[in-house]
Design a protein around this motif. Sequence first.
Motif, PDB file in Angstrom:
ATOM      1  N   LEU A 157      11.250 -10.923  -7.750  1.00  0.00           N
ATOM      2  CA  LEU A 157      12.303 -10.568  -8.706  1.00  0.00           C
ATOM      3  C   LEU A 157      11.802  -9.498  -9.670  1.00  0.00           C
ATOM      4  N   ALA A 158      10.529  -9.611 -10.072  1.00  0.00           N
ATOM      5  CA  ALA A 158       9.950  -8.587 -10.940  1.00  0.00           C
ATOM      6  C   ALA A 158       9.912  -7.242 -10.230  1.00  0.00           C
ATOM      7  N   GLY A 159       9.615  -7.263  -8.933  1.00  0.00           N
ATOM      8  CA  GLY A 159       9.613  -6.025  -8.154  1.00  0.00           C
ATOM      9  C   GLY A 159      10.981  -5.362  -8.155  1.00  0.00           C
ATOM     10  N   ILE A 160      12.036  -6.177  -8.047  1.00  0.00           N
ATOM     11  CA  ILE A 160      13.400  -5.638  -8.097  1.00  0.00           C
ATOM     12  C   ILE A 160      13.674  -5.022  -9.465  1.00  0.00           C
ATOM     13  N   GLY A 215      -3.701  -4.928  -7.234  1.00  0.00           N
ATOM     14  CA  GLY A 215      -2.550  -5.426  -6.483  1.00  0.00           C
ATOM     15  C   GLY A 215      -2.887  -5.722  -5.040  1.00  0.00           C
ATOM     16  N   ARG A 216      -3.634  -4.822  -4.394  1.00  0.00           N
ATOM     17  CA  ARG A 216      -4.024  -5.055  -3.007  1.00  0.00           C
ATOM     18  C   ARG A 216      -5.047  -6.176  -2.905  1.00  0.00           C
ATOM     19  N   SER A 217      -5.885  -6.291  -3.908  1.00  0.00           N
ATOM     20  CA  SER A 217      -6.904  -7.341  -3.899  1.00  0.00           C
ATOM     21  C   SER A 217      -6.288  -8.727  -3.966  1.00  0.00           C
ATOM     22  N   ILE A 218      -5.240  -8.890  -4.781  1.00  0.00           N
ATOM     23  CA  ILE A 218      -4.623 -10.215  -4.923  1.00  0.00           C
ATOM     24  C   ILE A 218      -3.366 -10.357  -4.080  1.00  0.00           C
ATOM     25  N   GLY A 219      -2.958  -9.289  -3.374  1.00  0.00           N
ATOM     26  CA  GLY A 219      -1.801  -9.370  -2.485  1.00  0.00           C
ATOM     27  C   GLY A 219      -0.464  -9.301  -3.189  1.00  0.00           C
ATOM     28  N   SER A 220      -0.401  -8.602  -4.323  1.00  0.00           N
ATOM     29  CA  SER A 220       0.853  -8.493  -5.069  1.00  0.00           C
ATOM     30  C   SER A 220       1.555  -7.180  -4.744  1.00  0.00           C
ATOM     31  N   ALA A 221       2.664  -7.282  -4.002  1.00  0.00           N
ATOM     32  CA  ALA A 221       3.424  -6.082  -3.643  1.00  0.00           C
ATOM     33  C   ALA A 221       4.025  -5.433  -4.877  1.00  0.00           C
ATOM     34  N   ALA A 222       4.448  -6.257  -5.846  1.00  0.00           N
ATOM     35  CA  ALA A 222       5.047  -5.707  -7.063  1.00  0.00           C
ATOM     36  C   ALA A 222       4.040  -4.874  -7.840  1.00  0.00           C
ATOM     37  N   GLU A 276       8.899  -1.153  -0.305  1.00  0.00           N
ATOM     38  CA  GLU A 276       7.857  -2.175  -0.423  1.00  0.00           C
ATOM     39  C   GLU A 276       8.434  -3.503  -0.905  1.00  0.00           C
ATOM     40  N   VAL A 277       9.268  -3.446  -1.926  1.00  0.00           N
ATOM     41  CA  VAL A 277       9.852  -4.667  -2.478  1.00  0.00           C
ATOM     42  C   VAL A 277      10.858  -5.274  -1.502  1.00  0.00           C
ATOM     43  N   PHE A 278      11.648  -4.437  -0.829  1.00  0.00           N
ATOM     44  CA  PHE A 278      12.616  -4.940   0.151  1.00  0.00           C
ATOM     45  C   PHE A 278      11.914  -5.713   1.263  1.00  0.00           C
ATOM     46  N   ARG A 279      10.821  -5.174   1.760  1.00  0.00           N
ATOM     47  CA  ARG A 279      10.085  -5.864   2.814  1.00  0.00           C
ATOM     48  C   ARG A 279       9.575  -7.211   2.340  1.00  0.00           C
ATOM     49  N   ARG A 280       9.083  -7.268   1.107  1.00  0.00           N
ATOM     50  CA  ARG A 280       8.563  -8.531   0.598  1.00  0.00           C
ATOM     51  C   ARG A 280       9.692  -9.552   0.425  1.00  0.00           C
ATOM     52  N   VAL A 281      10.827  -9.107  -0.100  1.00  0.00           N
ATOM     53  CA  VAL A 281      11.964 -10.012  -0.282  1.00  0.00           C
ATOM     54  C   VAL A 281      12.458 -10.542   1.066  1.00  0.00           C
ATOM     55  N   MET A 282      12.357  -9.711   2.105  1.00  0.00           N
ATOM     56  CA  MET A 282      12.808 -10.095   3.438  1.00  0.00           C
ATOM     57  C   MET A 282      11.720 -10.810   4.238  1.00  0.00           C
ATOM     58  N   TRP A 313       5.172 -14.497   2.490  1.00  0.00           N
ATOM     59  CA  TRP A 313       4.558 -14.381   1.175  1.00  0.00           C
ATOM     60  C   TRP A 313       5.322 -15.235   0.186  1.00  0.00           C
ATOM     61  N   ILE A 314       4.597 -15.953  -0.645  1.00  0.00           N
ATOM     62  CA  ILE A 314       5.152 -16.630  -1.812  1.00  0.00           C
ATOM     63  C   ILE A 314       4.426 -16.019  -3.011  1.00  0.00           C
ATOM     64  N   GLY A 315       5.042 -15.000  -3.596  1.00  0.00           N
ATOM     65  CA  GLY A 315       4.339 -14.237  -4.623  1.00  0.00           C
ATOM     66  C   GLY A 315       3.239 -13.426  -3.970  1.00  0.00           C
ATOM     67  N   HIS A 316       1.982 -13.599  -4.405  1.00  0.00           N
ATOM     68  CA  HIS A 316       0.876 -12.872  -3.781  1.00  0.00           C
ATOM     69  C   HIS A 316       0.007 -13.798  -2.940  1.00  0.00           C
ATOM     70  N   ARG A 317       0.603 -14.885  -2.443  1.00  0.00           N
ATOM     71  CA  ARG A 317      -0.114 -15.803  -1.556  1.00  0.00           C
ATOM     72  C   ARG A 317       0.694 -16.017  -0.280  1.00  0.00           C
ATOM     73  N   LEU A 318       0.001 -16.268   0.816  1.00  0.00           N
ATOM     74  CA  LEU A 318       0.643 -16.444   2.120  1.00  0.00           C
ATOM     75  C   LEU A 318       0.735 -17.915   2.503  1.00  0.00           C
ATOM     76  N   ARG A 319       1.780 -18.250   3.240  1.00  0.00           N
ATOM     77  CA  ARG A 319       1.924 -19.561   3.867  1.00  0.00           C
ATOM     78  C   ARG A 319       2.205 -19.331   5.349  1.00  0.00           C
ATOM     79  N   ALA A 320       1.816 -20.283   6.179  1.00  0.00           N
ATOM     80  CA  ALA A 320       1.996 -20.147   7.626  1.00  0.00           C
ATOM     81  C   ALA A 320       2.667 -21.394   8.195  1.00  0.00           C
TER      82      ALA A 320
END
Length: 382
Positions: A157-160, A215-222, A276-282, A313-320
């Motif tokens: 949402l912050a990215g938007i 941002g790349r280190s912690i995985g934050s697209a925003a 970048e933000v669209f991809r993360r939201v999707m 992605w859930i924020g800057h963390r991944l789930r599988a």
Amino acid sequence: MSDRHEHEHHHGHAHDGEHPHSHPHSAHPPHHTRAPHTHPHHTHAPHAHSPTGTGLRHRLTHILKPHSHETADKLDSALESSARGMRALWVSLAVLGVTALAQAVVVVSSGSVALLGDTVHNTADALTAVPLGIAFVLGRRAATRRFTYGYGRAEDLAGIAIVLTIAASAAFAAWTAVDRLLDPRPMAQIPAVAVAALVGFAGNEWVARYRIRVGRSIGSAALVADGLHARTDGFTSLAVLLSAGGAALGWQLADPIVGLAITAAIVLVLRDAAREVFRRVMDAVDPALVDAAERALREVAGVREVGELRLRWIGHRLRAEVAVVVDGEATVREAHAIAVEAEHALLHAVPRLTAALVHADPAPVPGEADPHLALAHHTTAA
């Protein structure tokens, strides 16, 4: 108890040599083959660490590449990532705030519309720290029964909000440039405008490098999108030098024309940030992460095939979420042990992965009905 078992596994587990197993496992009824089976608050011992052979290699791996799957340790890691993000935001806010303030002083004395557009954009870029800061704070909150995945999506949402801010600054820069183009005015304090342009470039480029790296280190697209935004601001600041040069030569239209060029640059960064933000939201992920996850799963002993595999992605963390095929004659405990090893492999192979839900399917037997047939009418598209 049935020997054939399909199992879903989602938990944290520690590697301390021996793991207590404090609850019984019961096989799922045939008509509930995909019922979730989660263990969020305790540890497991599906794979005891032997002092020799594979166990020794496993221990050495943990010494050389230490990690933990305990829930508390995962939370500490998440907090550390959020803390780094917050630090990046506030440092950036301070640097860009000083840069914009210095430029604003020159705008008042010079009347340069190109510098005005650059100053407004720098100010907007600094203020994007506010929604991102709120998102990082929210992301630290624990999951609830309503928000069962936590609040990591606040970053999206912050990215938007950042994309909308960039769009607004582009519109304002265009409006001021067109207005000055229709009503040309001479520029005053030309040397000061040139110096302000260099200050703007230096401040933005430093912030861009810092935000993108963190941002790349912690995985934050925003945060990465915000860094790209700052980088373009730096180059647009350099463009103000052209307006100062044109004004020095007596060409009044140079200032509004450069202002329009700055607007075009803002639109370009808007496109990149929006993508970048669209991809993360999707829920888009880098296909290389999926490939790495599949390779890791195929190397797990007992996994015959990898079925459905999803990463998000859930924020800057991944789930599988993954389904693996195991021996149909495996016992419940054997299937569970394979599921644990599969999760363990994923945690090692996929950067920033904090949780995996592993479902074990029995290898098909000729003539046997698909055990998921009872679910077909639930998954059929309307």
